[in-house]
Design a protein around this motif. Structure first.
Motif, PDB file in Angstrom:
ATOM      1  N   ARG A  16      79.612  97.791  44.231  1.00 25.68           N
ATOM      2  CA  ARG A  16      79.268  96.651  43.377  1.00 25.68           C
ATOM      3  C   ARG A  16      79.198  97.068  41.915  1.00 25.68           C
ATOM      4  N   ARG A  17      78.656  98.264  41.658  1.00 30.52           N
ATOM      5  CA  ARG A  17      78.606  98.744  40.271  1.00 30.52           C
ATOM      6  C   ARG A  17      80.020  98.894  39.710  1.00 30.52           C
ATOM      7  N   LEU A  18      80.903  99.467  40.516  1.00 30.37           N
ATOM      8  CA  LEU A  18      82.291  99.629  40.072  1.00 30.37           C
ATOM      9  C   LEU A  18      82.915  98.282  39.742  1.00 30.37           C
ATOM     10  N   LEU A  19      82.674  97.313  40.625  1.00 32.32           N
ATOM     11  CA  LEU A  19      83.236  95.984  40.418  1.00 32.32           C
ATOM     12  C   LEU A  19      82.713  95.353  39.120  1.00 32.32           C
ATOM     13  N   VAL A  20      81.381  95.429  38.922  1.00 27.73           N
ATOM     14  CA  VAL A  20      80.784  94.834  37.736  1.00 27.73           C
ATOM     15  C   VAL A  20      81.273  95.556  36.476  1.00 27.73           C
ATOM     16  N   GLU A  21      81.402  96.871  36.542  1.00 28.90           N
ATOM     17  CA  GLU A  21      81.929  97.619  35.390  1.00 28.90           C
ATOM     18  C   GLU A  21      83.352  97.176  35.055  1.00 28.90           C
ATOM     19  N   ARG A  22      84.172  96.990  36.082  1.00 28.51           N
ATOM     20  CA  ARG A  22      85.547  96.533  35.842  1.00 28.51           C
ATOM     21  C   ARG A  22      85.572  95.135  35.229  1.00 28.51           C
ATOM     22  N   GLU A  23      84.724  94.263  35.759  1.00 25.27           N
ATOM     23  CA  GLU A  23      84.753  92.859  35.344  1.00 25.27           C
ATOM     24  C   GLU A  23      84.150  92.642  33.963  1.00 25.27           C
ATOM     25  N   THR A  24      83.169  93.475  33.595  1.00 25.92           N
ATOM     26  CA  THR A  24      82.424  93.221  32.354  1.00 25.92           C
ATOM     27  C   THR A  24      82.631  94.267  31.272  1.00 25.92           C
ATOM     28  N   GLY A  25      83.124  95.436  31.640  1.00 24.80           N
ATOM     29  CA  GLY A  25      83.256  96.516  30.674  1.00 24.80           C
ATOM     30  C   GLY A  25      81.963  97.258  30.412  1.00 24.80           C
ATOM     31  N   ALA A  26      80.909  96.919  31.139  1.00 26.88           N
ATOM     32  CA  ALA A  26      79.619  97.596  30.960  1.00 26.88           C
ATOM     33  C   ALA A  26      79.629  98.964  31.632  1.00 26.88           C
ATOM     34  N   ASP A  27      78.822  99.881  31.115  1.00 28.06           N
ATOM     35  CA  ASP A  27      78.609 101.190  31.728  1.00 28.06           C
ATOM     36  C   ASP A  27      77.289 101.142  32.490  1.00 28.06           C
ATOM     37  N   LEU A  28      77.342 101.240  33.816  1.00 28.11           N
ATOM     38  CA  LEU A  28      76.145 101.122  34.648  1.00 28.11           C
ATOM     39  C   LEU A  28      75.692 102.480  35.192  1.00 28.11           C
ATOM     40  N   SER A  29      75.984 103.548  34.454  1.00 32.26           N
ATOM     41  CA  SER A  29      75.604 104.881  34.946  1.00 32.26           C
ATOM     42  C   SER A  29      74.095 105.035  35.055  1.00 32.26           C
ATOM     43  N   ALA A  30      73.338 104.459  34.105  1.00 30.10           N
ATOM     44  CA  ALA A  30      71.869 104.548  34.181  1.00 30.10           C
ATOM     45  C   ALA A  30      71.342 103.699  35.336  1.00 30.10           C
ATOM     46  N   VAL A  31      71.920 102.519  35.534  1.00 29.12           N
ATOM     47  CA  VAL A  31      71.508 101.661  36.649  1.00 29.12           C
ATOM     48  C   VAL A  31      71.740 102.368  37.981  1.00 29.12           C
ATOM     49  N   GLY A  32      72.746 103.222  38.031  1.00 28.45           N
ATOM     50  CA  GLY A  32      73.066 103.930  39.269  1.00 28.45           C
ATOM     51  C   GLY A  32      72.184 105.123  39.558  1.00 28.45           C
ATOM     52  N   GLN A  33      71.239 105.432  38.675  1.00 28.79           N
ATOM     53  CA  GLN A  33      70.311 106.537  38.903  1.00 28.79           C
ATOM     54  C   GLN A  33      68.945 105.975  39.277  1.00 28.79           C
ATOM     55  N   TYR A  34      68.582 106.120  40.534  1.00 28.19           N
ATOM     56  CA  TYR A  34      67.310 105.579  41.003  1.00 28.19           C
ATOM     57  C   TYR A  34      66.749 106.477  42.088  1.00 28.19           C
ATOM     58  N   ALA A  35      65.438 106.349  42.318  1.00 27.63           N
ATOM     59  CA  ALA A  35      64.721 107.335  43.134  1.00 27.63           C
ATOM     60  C   ALA A  35      64.502 106.908  44.576  1.00 27.63           C
ATOM     61  N   PHE A  36      65.080 105.772  44.984  1.00 32.80           N
ATOM     62  CA  PHE A  36      64.866 105.300  46.348  1.00 32.80           C
ATOM     63  C   PHE A  36      66.194 105.239  47.083  1.00 32.80           C
ATOM     64  N   ASP A  37      66.132 105.266  48.418  1.00 43.70           N
ATOM     65  CA  ASP A  37      67.330 105.041  49.217  1.00 43.70           C
ATOM     66  C   ASP A  37      67.658 103.562  49.191  1.00 43.70           C
ATOM     67  N   ALA A  38      68.925 103.252  48.932  1.00 46.14           N
ATOM     68  CA  ALA A  38      69.313 101.846  48.838  1.00 46.14           C
ATOM     69  C   ALA A  38      68.952 101.088  50.108  1.00 46.14           C
ATOM     70  N   ALA A  39      69.043 101.740  51.251  1.00 45.72           N
ATOM     71  CA  ALA A  39      68.706 101.076  52.521  1.00 45.72           C
ATOM     72  C   ALA A  39      67.241 100.677  52.569  1.00 45.72           C
ATOM     73  N   ASP A  40      66.372 101.470  51.925  1.00 39.92           N
ATOM     74  CA  ASP A  40      64.937 101.175  51.951  1.00 39.92           C
ATOM     75  C   ASP A  40      64.589  99.946  51.121  1.00 39.92           C
ATOM     76  N   ALA A  41      65.473  99.572  50.195  1.00 41.64           N
ATOM     77  CA  ALA A  41      65.228  98.403  49.357  1.00 41.64           C
ATOM     78  C   ALA A  41      65.899  97.146  49.904  1.00 41.64           C
TER      79      ALA A  41
END
Length: 403
Positions: free
Chosen positions: A34-59
């Motif tokens: 999804r991050r890749l898709l949003v980056e392609r569609e918007t030109g935004a850099d989501l590298s900081a959004v992609g750094q998080y301390a929880f398992d995605a499954a747990d959220a």
């Protein structure tokens, strides 16, 4: 193993929808796609959004269409002694915010409270509400529904409590408006904030009302609850936990630590928080209680939208000759220490700082303790801001801190 870039391609090609990605890959890969898709569609850099301390499954229970995590600065204020019905001892309070000078201000108030020997706090009422609305033909049927409800609270309690191992139905209060009947159910949800618990339990009780009366359910929430909206009913009757914190400060302490006098703080509170709020038609008669409530909610994993009700507070100040009495009464503080966002890693750690993570013994005591600590934090914030206003130091304080 499914590749994130391939998944992003398939979404762009229309083969997949964003919400379907977890059906084709693990949660981390789906979020990356999804991050890749949003980056392609918007030109935004989501590298900081992609750094998080929880398992995605747990959220998974907390978010849909996950792309990562939002990070906020978190600080801590205190320690401060709290003498509460559930809280007892010294506490550091974690607060997450983007508002510079907030924690410095709260800490100044806590310093004064600490020098006075701490603050007192008590939860005075507890009840999470859900208020469905029913349709009837007119006032005759409406009155019949109200009478049936008043005579069958035990049956409604049995139905509601059949859906939960922890929640208890406390009361059902009917309201009639023309051909609409509202039933305001109130629950003790123990250490859970309990909105989902109350909703599921009320749904079961509504089936009994429909089976036994002429009423037809229109909506499981009829806004008389009232959730995530300013509402006088919550100011009067409370929702979640109603909690008050107070303290008495010596005159010398006020002058030394807060840089003003009891008389000046009392006048500022009366003219600003009471008269000014009344003129504005405000439901909150306070300086900025929502600041502390919001920061504590974000730090500890509470439902942030319920800050609306958390701002429903009254601050009182009384000059008592050689001392200053101050209190904050928050009518609708909806907090929990289990479920929801409290399970996320940083939020769980913040609850650990307070010593209230998970279920309490007895049940409900951890959430009571959290409510009392937040109320003391709000009291500190009120004292500090009112003192800054009374001494005309508000703008210079922000200026000095570069905020």
């Amino acid at each position: 193993m499914t590749d994130a870039a391939d998944l992003a391609d398939r979404v762009q090609d229309g083969d997949l929808r964003l919400y379907e990605l977890e059906e084709h890959a693990d949660h981390e890969t789906a979020a990356t796609a999804r991050r890749l898709l949003v980056e392609r569609e918007t030109g935004a850099d989501l590298s900081a959004v992609g750094q998080y301390a929880f398992d995605a499954a747990d959220a998974d229970a907390n978010i849909e269409n996950a792309i990562g995590g939002a990070q906020l600065p978190m600080g801590v204020v205190g320690p401060v002694e709290v003498d509460g019905g559930a809280a007892a001892g010294e506490y550091y309070l974690p607060l997450a915010t983007t508002e510079g000078a907030l924690l410095a201000s709260v800490n100044r108030g806590l310093s004064a409270i600490r020098s006075a020997g701490g603050a007192q706090a008590r939860v005075t009422k507890n009840g999470m509400t859900r208020a469905p609305v029913f349709r009837v033909q007119g006032i005759v049927e409406a009155k019949a529904v109200v009478e049936w409800v008043e005579e069958n609270v035990d049956r409604l309690r049995e139905a509601a409590e059949s859906t939960t191992n922890h929640g208890e139905l406390l009361d059902v209060e009917p309201y009639v408006v023309g051909d609409s009947v509202y039933l305001r159910f109130a629950y003790d949800t123990k250490d859970a904030m309990g909105m989902n618990m109350a909703t599921i339990a009320t749904g079961e009780a509504c089936e009994l009302v429909e089976d036994e009366t002429p009423a037809d359910l229109v909506a499981l929430s009829g806004n008389l609850c009232s959730d995530k909206k300013p509402a006088a009913i919550n100011a009067v009757q409370g929702r979640g936990r109603s909690v008050t914190a107070d303290v008495e400060l010596d005159r010398e302490l006020v002058e030394e630590r807060l840089g003003t006098t009891p008389e000046a703080i009392e006048e500022a509170n009366t003219r600003k928080n009471l008269v000014g709020s009344a003129k504005a038609g405000s439901l909150g008669f306070n300086a900025h209680a929502a600041n502390v409530v919001a920061a504590a909610f974000l730090a500890t994993g509470q439902d942030a939208a319920q800050v609306v009700e958390g701002s429903n507070a009254i601050t009182t100040i009384e000059e008592r000759g050689d001392s200053l009495y101050a209190s904050v009464s928050i009518a609708s503080l909806e907090v929990g220490t289990v479920g929801g966002g409290t399970k996320l890693p940083t939020q769980a750690e913040a609850l650990d700082v307070l010593g209230v993570r998970g279920g309490g013994d007895p049940a409900g005591s951890n959430a009571d303790e959290l409510a009392e600590i937040i109320a003391v934090g709000a009291l500190a914030g009120e004292l500090s801001l009112l003192a800054a206003l009374a001494s005309r130091h508000l703008s210079s304080a922000h200026e000095d801190l570069g905020r």
